[in-house]
Design a protein around this motif. Structure first.
Motif, PDB file in Angstrom:
ATOM      1  N   MET A   1      25.742   5.826 -15.621  1.00 45.61           N
ATOM      2  CA  MET A   1      24.394   5.765 -15.460  1.00 45.61           C
ATOM      3  C   MET A   1      24.377   4.272 -16.058  1.00 45.61           C
ATOM      4  N   SER A   2      23.530   3.322 -15.365  1.00 49.06           N
ATOM      5  CA  SER A   2      23.493   1.860 -16.030  1.00 49.06           C
ATOM      6  C   SER A   2      22.424   1.825 -16.915  1.00 49.06           C
ATOM      7  N   SER A   3      22.329   1.049 -17.838  1.00 51.31           N
ATOM      8  CA  SER A   3      21.380   0.552 -18.867  1.00 51.31           C
ATOM      9  C   SER A   3      19.957   0.811 -18.243  1.00 51.31           C
ATOM     10  N   LYS A   4      19.684   0.107 -17.215  1.00 51.84           N
ATOM     11  CA  LYS A   4      18.642   0.087 -16.368  1.00 51.84           C
ATOM     12  C   LYS A   4      17.938   1.311 -16.022  1.00 51.84           C
ATOM     13  N   LYS A   5      18.687   2.172 -15.418  1.00 52.75           N
ATOM     14  CA  LYS A   5      18.421   3.567 -15.087  1.00 52.75           C
ATOM     15  C   LYS A   5      18.187   4.331 -16.272  1.00 52.75           C
ATOM     16  N   LYS A   7      16.873   3.368 -19.115  1.00 52.37           N
ATOM     17  CA  LYS A   7      15.544   3.023 -19.577  1.00 52.37           C
ATOM     18  C   LYS A   7      14.225   3.436 -18.501  1.00 52.37           C
ATOM     19  N   LYS A   8      14.799   3.536 -17.443  1.00 52.38           N
ATOM     20  CA  LYS A   8      13.734   4.075 -16.476  1.00 52.38           C
ATOM     21  C   LYS A   8      13.472   5.596 -16.760  1.00 52.38           C
ATOM     22  N   ALA A   9      14.691   6.072 -16.900  1.00 51.39           N
ATOM     23  CA  ALA A   9      14.506   7.614 -17.166  1.00 51.39           C
ATOM     24  C   ALA A   9      13.921   7.849 -18.446  1.00 51.39           C
ATOM     25  N   LEU A  11      11.839   6.135 -19.928  1.00 52.64           N
ATOM     26  CA  LEU A  11       9.942   5.789 -19.540  1.00 52.64           C
ATOM     27  C   LEU A  11       9.555   6.938 -18.794  1.00 52.64           C
ATOM     28  N   TYR A  12      10.056   7.479 -17.816  1.00 54.18           N
ATOM     29  CA  TYR A  12       9.413   8.747 -17.148  1.00 54.18           C
ATOM     30  C   TYR A  12       9.162  10.082 -18.040  1.00 54.18           C
ATOM     31  N   GLU A  13      10.370  10.039 -19.154  1.00 50.11           N
ATOM     32  CA  GLU A  13      10.432  11.146 -19.897  1.00 50.11           C
ATOM     33  C   GLU A  13       9.363  10.883 -20.680  1.00 50.11           C
ATOM     34  N   LYS A  14       9.015   9.749 -21.354  1.00 52.74           N
ATOM     35  CA  LYS A  14       8.025   9.337 -22.490  1.00 52.74           C
ATOM     36  C   LYS A  14       6.357   9.713 -21.627  1.00 52.74           C
ATOM     37  N   LEU A  15       6.434   9.270 -20.338  1.00 47.99           N
ATOM     38  CA  LEU A  15       5.175   9.588 -19.558  1.00 47.99           C
ATOM     39  C   LEU A  15       5.006  10.897 -19.352  1.00 47.99           C
ATOM     40  N   ALA A  23       5.936  17.725 -14.155  1.00 46.37           N
ATOM     41  CA  ALA A  23       6.687  17.239 -12.825  1.00 46.37           C
ATOM     42  C   ALA A  23       8.026  16.808 -13.325  1.00 46.37           C
ATOM     43  N   MET A  24       9.054  16.804 -12.299  1.00 51.48           N
ATOM     44  CA  MET A  24      10.418  16.288 -12.277  1.00 51.48           C
ATOM     45  C   MET A  24      10.441  15.238 -11.548  1.00 51.48           C
ATOM     46  N   ASN A  25       9.984  14.830 -10.491  1.00 52.41           N
ATOM     47  CA  ASN A  25      10.080  13.595  -9.851  1.00 52.41           C
ATOM     48  C   ASN A  25       9.103  12.437 -10.366  1.00 52.41           C
ATOM     49  N   LYS A  26       9.573  11.359 -10.222  1.00 53.82           N
ATOM     50  CA  LYS A  26       8.826   9.909 -10.727  1.00 53.82           C
ATOM     51  C   LYS A  26       7.444   9.793  -9.988  1.00 53.82           C
ATOM     52  N   THR A  27       7.338  10.113  -8.784  1.00 52.21           N
ATOM     53  CA  THR A  27       6.114  10.159  -8.220  1.00 52.21           C
ATOM     54  C   THR A  27       5.042  11.057  -8.805  1.00 52.21           C
ATOM     55  N   SER A  28       5.373  12.296  -8.819  1.00 54.61           N
ATOM     56  CA  SER A  28       4.528  13.280  -9.665  1.00 54.61           C
ATOM     57  C   SER A  28       4.171  12.908 -10.917  1.00 54.61           C
ATOM     58  N   ILE A  29       5.022  12.393 -11.728  1.00 55.33           N
ATOM     59  CA  ILE A  29       4.953  12.186 -13.138  1.00 55.33           C
ATOM     60  C   ILE A  29       3.778  10.992 -13.146  1.00 55.33           C
ATOM     61  N   ILE A  30       3.963  10.005 -12.301  1.00 66.43           N
ATOM     62  CA  ILE A  30       3.026   8.924 -12.263  1.00 66.43           C
ATOM     63  C   ILE A  30       1.390   9.332 -11.887  1.00 66.43           C
ATOM     64  N   VAL A  31       1.655  10.314 -10.840  1.00 64.43           N
ATOM     65  CA  VAL A  31       0.513  10.975 -10.462  1.00 64.43           C
ATOM     66  C   VAL A  31      -0.307  11.741 -11.638  1.00 64.43           C
ATOM     67  N   ASP A  32       0.518  12.503 -12.268  1.00 62.23           N
ATOM     68  CA  ASP A  32      -0.073  13.018 -13.569  1.00 62.23           C
ATOM     69  C   ASP A  32      -0.529  12.147 -14.693  1.00 62.23           C
TER      70      ASP A  32
END
Length: 146
Positions: A1-5, A7-9, A11-15, A23-32
């Motif tokens: 897994m790259s450094s960028k991925k 960091k994104k993961a 970030l989503y975990e922090k959110l 939620a498990m997918n990023k769209t649902s996390i952002i909606v929440d």
């Protein structure tokens, strides 16, 4: 897994953690997260309304305070049906504590108390609710002291 991925993961975990999202997918996390932000905004609005209505005790001075935001400051109006010796000083002290310069003012303390003031915000970091709360607190402090 790259450094960028990674960091994104992270970030989503922090959110997810901050918003209590399951939620498990990023769209649902952002909606929440956006729902959570909306709830926080409603809480802030409710608290701001409570500050404006409950800052003075029920048996205190029946004063009306309005604050309007101007380009570089505020228009503050205070009115009470009672004559209030010393109240003007208390309000001006509150202005000073906030860093507001009185640019123009009209006051009447004869039969009732009226103040119309334009306060220039030195810090330019306050909003109308903060100024209103400070004026209401000054009225409350004056009322307790008299």
């Amino acid at each position: 897994m790259s450094s960028k991925k990674k960091k994104k993961a992270a970030l989503y975990e922090k959110l997810r953690a901050a918003t209590n999202s399951n939620a498990m997918n990023k769209t649902s996390i952002i909606v929440d997260a956006s729902k959570y932000i909306g709830e926080l905004k409603k809480k802030v609005d409710r608290l701001n309304q409570e500050i404006g209505t409950s800052s003075a005790p029920q048996n205190s001075l029946p004063a009306q305070v309005t604050v309007q935001t101007l380009e570089k400051g505020f228009l503050i109006n205070v009115f009470s049906e009672k004559n209030c010796p010393g109240l003007l000083v208390s309000i001006l002290e509150a202005f000073d504590e906030l860093g507001l310069d009185v640019l123009d003012a009209r006051a009447s303390c004869e039969d009732n108390f009226q103040l119309e003031a334009i306060g220039g915000d030195q810090n330019q970091g306050h909003d109308a609710q903060v100024v209103k709360h400070a004026v209401l607190q000054a009225i409350l402090n004056w009322n307790e002291g008299s």
